[in-house]
Design a protein around this motif. Sequence first.
Motif, PDB file in Angstrom:
ATOM      1  N   LEU A  86       0.834  -1.201   0.000  1.00  0.00           N
ATOM      2  CA  LEU A  86       0.000   0.000   0.000  1.00  0.00           C
ATOM      3  C   LEU A  86       0.874   1.258   0.000  1.00  0.00           C
ATOM      4  N   PRO A  87       0.321   2.387  -0.479  1.00  0.00           N
ATOM      5  CA  PRO A  87       1.113   3.628  -0.551  1.00  0.00           C
ATOM      6  C   PRO A  87       1.681   4.066   0.793  1.00  0.00           C
ATOM      7  N   ASN A  88       0.866   4.004   1.868  1.00  0.00           N
ATOM      8  CA  ASN A  88       1.378   4.456   3.170  1.00  0.00           C
ATOM      9  C   ASN A  88       2.479   3.524   3.684  1.00  0.00           C
ATOM     10  N   GLN A  89       2.381   2.224   3.335  1.00  0.00           N
ATOM     11  CA  GLN A  89       3.435   1.290   3.731  1.00  0.00           C
ATOM     12  C   GLN A  89       4.727   1.582   2.954  1.00  0.00           C
ATOM     13  N   ALA A  90       4.581   1.924   1.673  1.00  0.00           N
ATOM     14  CA  ALA A  90       5.754   2.262   0.860  1.00  0.00           C
ATOM     15  C   ALA A  90       6.442   3.509   1.404  1.00  0.00           C
ATOM     16  N   GLU A  91       5.658   4.483   1.834  1.00  0.00           N
ATOM     17  CA  GLU A  91       6.232   5.718   2.392  1.00  0.00           C
ATOM     18  C   GLU A  91       6.984   5.425   3.683  1.00  0.00           C
ATOM     19  N   GLN A  92       6.411   4.570   4.538  1.00  0.00           N
ATOM     20  CA  GLN A  92       7.081   4.223   5.795  1.00  0.00           C
ATOM     21  C   GLN A  92       8.374   3.443   5.534  1.00  0.00           C
ATOM     22  N   LEU A  93       8.340   2.533   4.562  1.00  0.00           N
ATOM     23  CA  LEU A  93       9.549   1.795   4.209  1.00  0.00           C
ATOM     24  C   LEU A  93      10.646   2.739   3.742  1.00  0.00           C
ATOM     25  N   PRO A  95       1.033 -11.155   6.917  1.00  0.00           N
ATOM     26  CA  PRO A  95       2.014 -10.083   6.646  1.00  0.00           C
ATOM     27  C   PRO A  95       2.871 -10.461   5.434  1.00  0.00           C
ATOM     28  N   LYS A  96       3.349  -9.425   4.757  1.00  0.00           N
ATOM     29  CA  LYS A  96       4.166  -9.646   3.558  1.00  0.00           C
ATOM     30  C   LYS A  96       5.612  -9.297   3.866  1.00  0.00           C
ATOM     31  N   ASP A  97       6.534 -10.196   3.511  1.00  0.00           N
ATOM     32  CA  ASP A  97       7.956  -9.936   3.700  1.00  0.00           C
ATOM     33  C   ASP A  97       8.500  -9.167   2.498  1.00  0.00           C
ATOM     34  N   VAL A  98       9.188  -8.057   2.770  1.00  0.00           N
ATOM     35  CA  VAL A  98       9.772  -7.234   1.706  1.00  0.00           C
ATOM     36  C   VAL A  98      11.282  -7.219   1.882  1.00  0.00           C
ATOM     37  N   LEU A  99      12.003  -7.540   0.811  1.00  0.00           N
ATOM     38  CA  LEU A  99      13.463  -7.512   0.843  1.00  0.00           C
ATOM     39  C   LEU A  99      13.956  -6.069   0.836  1.00  0.00           C
ATOM     40  N   LEU A 100      14.758  -5.701   1.824  1.00  0.00           N
ATOM     41  CA  LEU A 100      15.259  -4.333   1.907  1.00  0.00           C
ATOM     42  C   LEU A 100      16.223  -4.017   0.763  1.00  0.00           C
ATOM     43  N   LYS A 101      16.927  -5.038   0.269  1.00  0.00           N
ATOM     44  CA  LYS A 101      17.820  -4.822  -0.871  1.00  0.00           C
ATOM     45  C   LYS A 101      17.007  -4.398  -2.103  1.00  0.00           C
ATOM     46  N   ASN A 102      15.815  -4.990  -2.280  1.00  0.00           N
ATOM     47  CA  ASN A 102      14.956  -4.615  -3.400  1.00  0.00           C
ATOM     48  C   ASN A 102      14.503  -3.167  -3.286  1.00  0.00           C
ATOM     49  N   VAL A 103      14.156  -2.757  -2.054  1.00  0.00           N
ATOM     50  CA  VAL A 103      13.741  -1.365  -1.832  1.00  0.00           C
ATOM     51  C   VAL A 103      14.878  -0.420  -2.218  1.00  0.00           C
ATOM     52  N   ALA A 104      16.096  -0.776  -1.818  1.00  0.00           N
ATOM     53  CA  ALA A 104      17.252   0.073  -2.134  1.00  0.00           C
ATOM     54  C   ALA A 104      17.519   0.124  -3.642  1.00  0.00           C
ATOM     55  N   VAL A 105      17.334  -0.997  -4.341  1.00  0.00           N
ATOM     56  CA  VAL A 105      17.530  -1.020  -5.794  1.00  0.00           C
ATOM     57  C   VAL A 105      16.522  -0.087  -6.476  1.00  0.00           C
ATOM     58  N   ILE A 106      15.273  -0.129  -6.020  1.00  0.00           N
ATOM     59  CA  ILE A 106      14.227   0.733  -6.588  1.00  0.00           C
ATOM     60  C   ILE A 106      14.566   2.202  -6.363  1.00  0.00           C
ATOM     61  N   ILE A 117      21.230 -10.069   1.168  1.00  0.00           N
ATOM     62  CA  ILE A 117      20.185 -10.551   0.282  1.00  0.00           C
ATOM     63  C   ILE A 117      18.975 -11.083   1.048  1.00  0.00           C
ATOM     64  N   ASN A 118      19.189 -11.482   2.322  1.00  0.00           N
ATOM     65  CA  ASN A 118      18.088 -12.091   3.075  1.00  0.00           C
ATOM     66  C   ASN A 118      17.478 -11.161   4.127  1.00  0.00           C
ATOM     67  N   GLU A 119      17.866  -9.890   4.130  1.00  0.00           N
ATOM     68  CA  GLU A 119      17.288  -8.948   5.103  1.00  0.00           C
ATOM     69  C   GLU A 119      15.894  -8.546   4.654  1.00  0.00           C
ATOM     70  N   VAL A 120      14.909  -8.787   5.520  1.00  0.00           N
ATOM     71  CA  VAL A 120      13.521  -8.490   5.160  1.00  0.00           C
ATOM     72  C   VAL A 120      12.856  -7.705   6.283  1.00  0.00           C
ATOM     73  N   VAL A 121      11.756  -7.057   5.936  1.00  0.00           N
ATOM     74  CA  VAL A 121      10.898  -6.421   6.925  1.00  0.00           C
ATOM     75  C   VAL A 121       9.471  -6.877   6.635  1.00  0.00           C
ATOM     76  N   ALA A 122       8.740  -7.204   7.681  1.00  0.00           N
ATOM     77  CA  ALA A 122       7.367  -7.682   7.525  1.00  0.00           C
ATOM     78  C   ALA A 122       6.415  -6.493   7.441  1.00  0.00           C
ATOM     79  N   VAL A 123       5.629  -6.483   6.385  1.00  0.00           N
ATOM     80  CA  VAL A 123       4.647  -5.418   6.177  1.00  0.00           C
ATOM     81  C   VAL A 123       3.258  -5.997   6.449  1.00  0.00           C
ATOM     82  N   PRO A 124       2.455  -5.349   7.296  1.00  0.00           N
ATOM     83  CA  PRO A 124       1.115  -5.891   7.594  1.00  0.00           C
ATOM     84  C   PRO A 124       0.298  -6.092   6.329  1.00  0.00           C
ATOM     85  N   GLY A 125      -0.427  -7.194   6.267  1.00  0.00           N
ATOM     86  CA  GLY A 125      -1.282  -7.462   5.120  1.00  0.00           C
ATOM     87  C   GLY A 125      -2.649  -6.814   5.297  1.00  0.00           C
TER      88      GLY A 125
END
Length: 457
Positions: A253-260, A288-299, A274-282
């Motif tokens: 969700l947009p507010n979750q993306a902003e918080q990340l 909950p959805k696991d999001v890779l922090l490395k992916n966030v940084a790449v974006i 590569i395995n560092e994740v943060v759980a985002v409420p579903g």
Amino acid sequence: MDDKIIVGLDIGSTKVCAVAGRVVRNNKDQETLEVLGVGETYLADGVTKGTVVNVNNTVSAIRRAVGEASNQANINIQLVNVSFSGSHVMSIKSSGNITRSSSGDEVQTEDIDHLLSDMYRTSVPADKEIIHVLPMDFVVDGETNINQPVGRNGVKLGADFQLITAQANAARNVRKCISRNNLQQETMMLSALASGLAVLTDEEKYAGVALVDIGGGTTEMAIYYRNVLRHVAVFPWAGNSLTSDIQAGCKILPNQAEQLKKKFGSANPAEYNINEVVAVPGLSNKKPKDVLLKNVAVIIEDRLREIAALVQAEIIRSGYEGKLLGGIVLTGGTALIPGIEQIFGRVTGVEEVRVGFPEHLEPNGRADLVGDPAYATAVGLVWAGYKTIDNRISFISDPSRATYNEEPATAPPRTYGPPPPAREKTPVVPEKEPKKGLLSWLKDALQPMRGSETDPY
């Protein structure tokens, strides 16, 4: 201590911020800004890409922000310096001149005022409005490249100008929001110019510097050289673009993306395993959805590289590539993302890249709050009550457009001298309207700028 209190009102895409302050002298006899009050309201719907789209919501946000600043500072706020922005903002190069009536004496400040006020009447498309008229180099009786004409003998006074224009409707909406809060506008100023007052040094502006203000909805850029503003550009990609990319890429969700972005955002993917994740409420009844922090940084890295490429293309287009000894100064909330300086340095090839924080603040709790790049515009609007973008001119915005009337009205009579002599007009050729796609922007920006020299000096 100066009794004059100035209020800056920054109407941004994500928040409205009011800062009340005054200049004092510290124990080293240096001028510092004492922050007396700060009010902030987050906007969910009111301003899009720097442009007021919902007047009622924006009026309410301004009322709350100004009310909070007023209570903290214990003052009745009536007069504000207000920011404006928007991807519709354009910079047009033009020139004009006047013939002075008194040929025997030297050029006076009033002559420059006459020339400036006349330039505000330059013909532009009906849906546009001239917000700033900023001189670059002056001409006196055919002698060119004059920095300061006051005191020189001459009959004919002219200059090359930057005319900064905006959609007339957008400027009108800002004034409407001010007047409906029973406030008066002292100055309306492009956000990047205000931010420059808060974060740039005189040495940087003389040596040559590109200020890049990455806000929520727009990225604004201002190039200074030899203490003169030389080029302005606005891009419709900024902090909210990063949030949208994270939302789409991570399917959250947009507010979750902003918080990340705020809590874990980085422009350096190597910072995370590569395995560092943060759980985002579903959603309701969803896991909950696991999001890779490395992916966030790449974006984040990809989007910032694109914005940096736009900045580099605009530096080339302006003719100041290789001349900016002061480098690039990044400000705005997005400038706090770790690794952003390295991204801009690599993409632009500029060695000196730093994050600009509001400086020369008198230490107190409120100064700590606004001593952040996200507050550079609001703090700069307060400084605008004490110093100017260009010390050669006495006003930065059109005196006849300081207020908004519900009924159309003719411009009030001039209050700063007799009507100016007629000037010889040079046709203004507006630059192409910005195109929507990022690649189109880059292609258009890399074209040589009309009316500018490729080597200013």
